[in-house]
Design a protein around this motif. Structure first.
Motif, short mmCIF file in Angstrom:
data_model
loop_
_atom_site.label_atom_id
_atom_site.label_comp_id
_atom_site.label_asym_id
_atom_site.label_seq_id
_atom_site.Cartn_x
_atom_site.Cartn_y
_atom_site.Cartn_z
N UNK A 258 3.64 112.59 34.78
CA UNK A 258 4.54 112.65 33.62
C UNK A 258 5.99 112.96 33.99
N UNK A 259 6.25 113.20 35.28
CA UNK A 259 7.62 113.57 35.64
C UNK A 259 8.61 112.49 35.22
N UNK A 260 8.21 111.22 35.39
CA UNK A 260 9.13 110.13 35.00
C UNK A 260 9.41 110.18 33.50
N UNK A 261 8.38 110.55 32.71
CA UNK A 261 8.59 110.64 31.26
C UNK A 261 9.53 111.80 30.92
N UNK A 262 9.39 112.91 31.64
CA UNK A 262 10.30 114.04 31.41
C UNK A 262 11.73 113.65 31.79
N UNK A 263 11.86 112.94 32.91
CA UNK A 263 13.18 112.51 33.38
C UNK A 263 13.80 111.54 32.38
N UNK A 264 12.97 110.62 31.86
CA UNK A 264 13.47 109.66 30.86
C UNK A 264 13.84 110.40 29.57
N UNK A 265 13.04 111.41 29.21
CA UNK A 265 13.37 112.21 28.03
C UNK A 265 14.68 112.95 28.20
N UNK A 266 14.96 113.34 29.46
CA UNK A 266 16.23 114.03 29.73
C UNK A 266 17.42 113.10 29.48
N UNK A 267 17.24 111.79 29.72
CA UNK A 267 18.33 110.84 29.46
C UNK A 267 18.70 110.88 27.98
N UNK A 268 17.67 110.85 27.11
CA UNK A 268 17.91 110.87 25.67
C UNK A 268 18.49 112.22 25.24
N UNK A 269 17.89 113.30 25.76
CA UNK A 269 18.35 114.63 25.38
C UNK A 269 19.81 114.86 25.80
N UNK A 270 20.14 114.41 27.00
CA UNK A 270 21.53 114.57 27.47
C UNK A 270 22.49 113.78 26.59
N UNK A 271 22.05 112.62 26.12
CA UNK A 271 22.93 111.82 25.25
C UNK A 271 23.21 112.56 23.95
N UNK A 272 22.17 113.16 23.36
CA UNK A 272 22.35 113.88 22.08
C UNK A 272 23.27 115.09 22.26
N UNK A 273 23.07 115.83 23.37
CA UNK A 273 23.85 117.06 23.58
C UNK A 273 25.10 116.82 24.45
N UNK A 274 25.35 115.54 24.76
CA UNK A 274 26.57 115.13 25.46
C UNK A 274 26.73 115.85 26.81
N UNK A 275 25.65 115.89 27.56
CA UNK A 275 25.72 116.40 28.93
C UNK A 275 26.14 115.26 29.85
N UNK A 276 26.94 115.55 30.84
CA UNK A 276 27.33 114.54 31.82
C UNK A 276 26.42 114.65 33.05
N UNK A 277 25.12 114.47 32.79
CA UNK A 277 24.13 114.57 33.86
C UNK A 277 23.66 113.20 34.30
N UNK A 278 22.42 113.13 34.79
CA UNK A 278 21.89 111.87 35.32
C UNK A 278 21.72 110.82 34.21
#
Length: 327
Positions: A258-278
């Motif tokens: 599930x790590x890939x799913x968590x990483x993909x979820x981080x893409x969406x979460x970062x977009x909502x909270x406007x993080x300049x991450x991966x």
């Protein structure tokens, strides 16, 4: 254990090599990185386009480009970016630390919660606690991660307004300018991590707790657990030493995969909270058709998947020593 870990590491190396080839072929065949330059009006001089092709290595065959890219990656060079002022390795290094900071914490919290909830639900099957945890699990399973992130963001805004404080932060991974003292800076970073971390925790805890519950129920109904209970062993010993240890193996598999799913979820979460991450880096690289940046992102994700699967193998061997003798 060391020999077992080394054998698994040797198996992981060819898997990683194959993944680099597939990543390169997929991204290299996805489009022309210079399409925007070729379509620009007024037309760009052919000499400029040819110079860009040479700089990006597009004037070589695919296999030559793959070899140059792979040998560069081994030396820490992910290739030139479409943006002349950007350095891909530096961007990846900065943003990866930012993203992994809340992804790893979220995975750890979600795993601990999933084990606790799964065990309690299985041991007290069909009790009000089981129904409560089951309802909560299905509720979070049904929620899209972007919607849950937006709900939490709105809830944080309302909480801050109601209390007249700035307990939750909605934008970025830290305040600009940063607080003056080290302690205040740590508190500031932690405050920015709360809502993105909760988003990932709730989504993945729901899935993992269901797996842990079903796995624990299967083990509790097995003959050797019934025999241990019939022999008069304390219930806590049976649960901890015989049931939980065996029931954890399927969950470790799920978490590693599930790590890939968590990483993909981080893409969406970062977009909502406007993080300049991966996540932000992947989206901006795709928009700019920066193939080397996209390949670097995917390679980091593939490497993380391989590492997590290696850790899962080592945990298997720790929980069940018989696995170490399997060659």
């Amino acid at each position: 254990m060391l020999g077992f870990a080394l054998r698994r590491l040797l198996v992981a190396i060819p898997v990683l090599l194959v993944s680099t080839f597939l990543i390169f072929l997929t991204v290299a065949g996805s489009g022309d990185p210079l399409a925007e330059l070729r379509e620009r009006q007024p037309p760009v001089p052919p000499e400029t386009i040819a110079a860009e092709e040479t700089r990006l290595g597009l004037d070589h065959s695919v296999l030559e480009r793959y070899w140059h890219w792979l040998t560069g990656v081994v030396q820490g060079d992910f290739g030139p970016s479409v943006n002349r002022n950007a350095h891909i390795a530096t961007e990846i290094g900065t943003r990866l630390g930012m993203t992994m900071r809340f992804v790893l914490i979220a995975m750890l919290i979600a795993a601990v919660l999933a084990i606790l909830v799964g065990v309690v639900s299985a041991v007290r099957q069909y009790s009000w606690l089981d129904y409560l945890f089951t309802s909560a699990g299905f509720l979070f399973l049904a929620m899209p991660s972007f919607w849950l992130a937006i709900l939490l963001k709105q809830g944080g805004i309302q909480f801050n307004r109601a209390t007249g404080t700035e307990t939750f932060y909605m934008i970025g991974d830290r305040s600009v300018p940063p607080p003056p003292t080290l302690g205040a800076q740590i508190a500031d970073i932690a405050g920015h991590m709360i809502l993105p971390t909760i988003t990932l925790v709730l989504i993945h805890f729901a899935v993992w707790s269901r797996f842990q519950r079903s796995s624990m129920l299967e083990v509790l109904n097995s003959d050797y657990v019934k025999l241990a209970t019939a022999k008069g062993l304390p219930r806590r010993t049976v649960l901890r030493k015989y049931a939980l240890r065996t029931a954890l193996t399927p969950l470790i598999t799920i978490i590693a995969l599930d790590f890939t799913a968590v990483f993909a979820g981080a893409v969406i979460t970062e977009t909502v909270f406007q993080w300049r991450g991966m996540g932000d880096y992947l989206l901006s690289s795709i928009n700019a058709r920066d193939v080397n940046a996209v390949m670097a992102w995917l390679l980091v994700a593939a490497l993380a998947v391989v590492v997590f699967n290696l850790l899962a193998d080592i945990l298997y061997a720790t929980l069940d020593p018989r696995i170490r003798s399997v060659r």
